[in-house]
Design a protein around this motif. Structure first.
Motif, PDB file in Angstrom:
ATOM      1  N   UNK A  95       0.829  -1.204   0.000  1.00 30.67           N
ATOM      2  CA  UNK A  95       0.000   0.000   0.000  1.00 30.67           C
ATOM      3  C   UNK A  95       0.865   1.255   0.000  1.00 30.67           C
ATOM      4  N   UNK A  96       1.959   1.232   0.794  1.00 27.71           N
ATOM      5  CA  UNK A  96       2.855   2.394   0.850  1.00 27.71           C
ATOM      6  C   UNK A  96       3.562   2.613  -0.487  1.00 27.71           C
ATOM      7  N   UNK A  97       3.971   1.525  -1.139  1.00 29.13           N
ATOM      8  CA  UNK A  97       4.613   1.645  -2.447  1.00 29.13           C
ATOM      9  C   UNK A  97       3.637   2.251  -3.457  1.00 29.13           C
ATOM     10  N   UNK A  98       2.382   1.791  -3.431  1.00 31.26           N
ATOM     11  CA  UNK A  98       1.362   2.327  -4.339  1.00 31.26           C
ATOM     12  C   UNK A  98       1.150   3.816  -4.076  1.00 31.26           C
ATOM     13  N   UNK A  99       1.050   4.192  -2.811  1.00 36.46           N
ATOM     14  CA  UNK A  99       0.846   5.594  -2.451  1.00 36.46           C
ATOM     15  C   UNK A  99       2.022   6.446  -2.947  1.00 36.46           C
ATOM     16  N   UNK A 100       3.263   5.956  -2.778  1.00 38.89           N
ATOM     17  CA  UNK A 100       4.446   6.678  -3.231  1.00 38.89           C
ATOM     18  C   UNK A 100       4.433   6.857  -4.752  1.00 38.89           C
ATOM     19  N   UNK A 101       4.083   5.787  -5.467  1.00 34.93           N
ATOM     20  CA  UNK A 101       4.044   5.885  -6.927  1.00 34.93           C
ATOM     21  C   UNK A 101       3.015   6.910  -7.385  1.00 34.93           C
ATOM     22  N   UNK A 102       1.834   6.913  -6.758  1.00 35.02           N
ATOM     23  CA  UNK A 102       0.766   7.818  -7.180  1.00 35.02           C
ATOM     24  C   UNK A 102       1.002   9.261  -6.749  1.00 35.02           C
ATOM     25  N   UNK A 103       1.529   9.472  -5.545  1.00 37.66           N
ATOM     26  CA  UNK A 103       1.621  10.835  -5.035  1.00 37.66           C
ATOM     27  C   UNK A 103       2.993  11.485  -5.210  1.00 37.66           C
ATOM     28  N   UNK A 104       4.042  10.689  -5.436  1.00 38.68           N
ATOM     29  CA  UNK A 104       5.381  11.269  -5.583  1.00 38.68           C
ATOM     30  C   UNK A 104       5.942  11.025  -6.988  1.00 38.68           C
ATOM     31  N   UNK A 105       6.045   9.765  -7.369  1.00 39.26           N
ATOM     32  CA  UNK A 105       6.694   9.426  -8.635  1.00 39.26           C
ATOM     33  C   UNK A 105       5.898   9.875  -9.859  1.00 39.26           C
ATOM     34  N   UNK A 106       4.578   9.671  -9.832  1.00 38.49           N
ATOM     35  CA  UNK A 106       3.748  10.060 -10.977  1.00 38.49           C
ATOM     36  C   UNK A 106       3.840  11.561 -11.248  1.00 38.49           C
ATOM     37  N   UNK A 107       3.652  12.436 -10.242  1.00 37.84           N
ATOM     38  CA  UNK A 107       3.782  13.876 -10.508  1.00 37.84           C
ATOM     39  C   UNK A 107       5.184  14.264 -10.994  1.00 37.84           C
ATOM     40  N   UNK A 108       6.223  13.599 -10.452  1.00 37.52           N
ATOM     41  CA  UNK A 108       7.598  13.890 -10.881  1.00 37.52           C
ATOM     42  C   UNK A 108       7.785  13.586 -12.356  1.00 37.52           C
ATOM     43  N   UNK A 109       7.276  12.445 -12.789  1.00 42.97           N
ATOM     44  CA  UNK A 109       7.480  12.030 -14.179  1.00 42.97           C
ATOM     45  C   UNK A 109       6.647  12.901 -15.127  1.00 42.97           C
ATOM     46  N   UNK A 110       5.476  13.315 -14.683  1.00 43.22           N
ATOM     47  CA  UNK A 110       4.655  14.227 -15.499  1.00 43.22           C
ATOM     48  C   UNK A 110       5.402  15.543 -15.710  1.00 43.22           C
ATOM     49  N   UNK A 111       6.038  16.043 -14.657  1.00 38.46           N
ATOM     50  CA  UNK A 111       6.819  17.274 -14.756  1.00 38.46           C
ATOM     51  C   UNK A 111       8.027  17.070 -15.669  1.00 38.46           C
ATOM     52  N   UNK A 112       8.675  15.922 -15.579  1.00 37.67           N
ATOM     53  CA  UNK A 112       9.843  15.641 -16.425  1.00 37.67           C
ATOM     54  C   UNK A 112       9.436  15.581 -17.898  1.00 37.67           C
ATOM     55  N   UNK A 113       8.275  14.999 -18.191  1.00 34.35           N
ATOM     56  CA  UNK A 113       7.784  14.933 -19.569  1.00 34.35           C
ATOM     57  C   UNK A 113       7.486  16.338 -20.086  1.00 34.35           C
ATOM     58  N   UNK A 114       6.850  17.149 -19.239  1.00 28.71           N
ATOM     59  CA  UNK A 114       6.526  18.520 -19.646  1.00 28.71           C
ATOM     60  C   UNK A 114       7.806  19.313 -19.930  1.00 28.71           C
ATOM     61  N   UNK A 115       8.811  19.143 -19.090  1.00 29.75           N
ATOM     62  CA  UNK A 115      10.082  19.842 -19.283  1.00 29.75           C
ATOM     63  C   UNK A 115      10.764  19.385 -20.571  1.00 29.75           C
ATOM     64  N   UNK A 116      10.750  18.077 -20.816  1.00 30.44           N
ATOM     65  CA  UNK A 116      11.380  17.536 -22.031  1.00 30.44           C
ATOM     66  C   UNK A 116      10.656  18.021 -23.283  1.00 30.44           C
ATOM     67  N   UNK A 117       9.332  18.164 -23.215  1.00 31.58           N
ATOM     68  CA  UNK A 117       8.555  18.649 -24.375  1.00 31.58           C
ATOM     69  C   UNK A 117       8.958  20.068 -24.751  1.00 31.58           C
ATOM     70  N   UNK A 118       9.301  20.844 -23.739  1.00 32.12           N
ATOM     71  CA  UNK A 118       9.675  22.241 -23.980  1.00 32.12           C
ATOM     72  C   UNK A 118      10.977  22.360 -24.772  1.00 32.12           C
TER      73      UNK A 118
END
Length: 157
Positions: free
Chosen positions: A15-38
């Motif tokens: 459950x903790x791993x799932x929470x970390x992926x959804x609340x920490x890793x997912x937003x980080x990767x979305x930001x990284x994709x947005x930065x790379x698109x720029x």
């Protein structure tokens, strides 16, 4: 679908791993994709492709964890007792060929770690031990050949 037995500690880890992926890793990767698109041209943008690949991995792991948690049957070994080997039992065995003593705790597939002395309830050894008690001899067909063990001790911790 078949329920998967898991200890309360194992359930919390998943459950903790799932929470970390959804609340920490997912937003980080979305930001990284947005930065790379720029940075422009996506066809030759290694940062973008790496970020998309990581996003794919994260999304796959999120789905896998959600499925495991949905099928989890939480069993607390501390509340179990008895003389027979069952999920959560710690079993001390003697290899009748080599006189070597080993000890394993039988847990769910997601918690098994041979280096830590835990084996999956679905492993050949655990399946052979389930329902047996102290003094019983168990012949186990393993990848390295057949082995015969005597059960020396069964406990629930």
């Amino acid at each position: 679908m078949e329920k998967n037995p898991i200890t309360p500690e194992g359930y919390v880890r998943l459950r903790d791993e799932l929470h970390n992926l959804k609340s920490v890793e997912r937003p980080k990767i979305i930001q990284a994709i947005a930065t790379a698109r720029e940075h422009g041209d996506l066809s030759e943008n290694a940062e973008y492709h790496a970020a998309r690949e990581k996003q794919s991995f994260i999304e796959g792991r999120v789905k896998e964890l959600e499925a495991k948690l949905a099928l989890a049957e939480v069993i607390d070994p501390a509340k179990l007792s008895g003389d027979k080997v069952a999920f959560g039992a710690t079993v001390k065995l003697s290899n009748l060929t080599t006189d070597e003593e080993v000890q394993y705790r039988i847990l769910g597939a997601d918690e098994a770690d041979l280096a830590q002395g835990t084996i999956s309830v679905t492993s050949p050894l655990a399946r052979s031990l389930l329902g047996k008690e102290v003094g019983d001899e168990v012949k186990v067909r393993m990848p390295g050949g057949d082995r015969t063990y005597e059960i020396l001790e069964v406990s629930f911790k």
